[in-house]
Enzyme design. Structure first.
Site, PDB file in Angstrom:
ATOM      1  N   ASP A 148     -59.197   0.257  60.453  1.00 20.89           N
ATOM      2  CA  ASP A 148     -59.473   0.079  61.877  1.00 20.89           C
ATOM      3  C   ASP A 148     -59.471   1.448  62.567  1.00 20.89           C
ATOM      4  OD1 ASP A 148     -59.914  -1.077  64.345  1.00 20.89           O
ATOM      5  OD2 ASP A 148     -57.788  -1.543  64.672  1.00 20.89           O
TER       6      ASP A 148
ATOM      7  N   HIS B 193     -61.225  23.607  48.248  1.00 20.01           N
ATOM      8  CA  HIS B 193     -61.185  22.151  48.077  1.00 20.01           C
ATOM      9  C   HIS B 193     -60.080  21.570  48.950  1.00 20.01           C
ATOM     10  CE1 HIS B 193     -61.216  18.251  46.060  1.00 20.01           C
ATOM     11  NE2 HIS B 193     -59.908  18.354  45.940  1.00 20.01           N
TER      12      HIS B 193
END
Length: 134
Positions: free
Chosen positions: A114, A103
């Site tokens: 952005d 994980h």
């Protein structure tokens, strides 16, 4: 699932610290803003702490201010795998190392950052190891 790197539970426990084991093998989460790589600006490649597979580049790391290191894309598209995770009563996408199944964290889409992909790979520092560029 079958992974290239396969170890018994006892082997993983002997190779990883209890904190590493909890996150990498039990899909735990480290606390926000405490991880080793949350604020680092070092240039290099981030590898899986469990098996050493190269996963993320510092070139795709960005400041999301979420408390964990964030990347907008994995190093190679096939270095990670994705699993649906509804463990907290909501739909999330878990990110795992494709080589050993450990994980790493979760990926989120469409949050308005952005970045070239508008994705945030929110990854636990303890799941990674930075190999600085030479």
């Amino acid at each position: 699932m079958s992974y290239e790197v396969q170890k018994s539970d006892a082997e993983w426990r002997s190779e990883l610290s209890p904190e590493e084991y909890h996150v990498l093998r039990e899909a735990g989460t480290e606390r926000p803003f405490v991880g080793e790589y949350t604020d680092t600006k070092a240039v290099g490649v981030y590898s899986c702490r469990a098996c050493g597979a190269e996963l993320f580049s510092s070139e795709t790391k960005f400041e999301s201010h979420c408390g964990w290191p964030s990347y907008y894309a994995p190093l190679a598209g096939d270095s990670v795998e994705y699993l649906e995770d509804s463990s907290l009563g909501m739909r999330r996408v878990e990110v795992r190392c494709k080589k050993c199944g450990s994980h790493l964290g979760h990926v989120f889409d469409g949050e308005g950052y952005d970045t070239p992909t508008d994705q945030r790979y929110c990854i636990n520092s303890i799941s990674l190891r930075l190999k600085p560029a030479e």
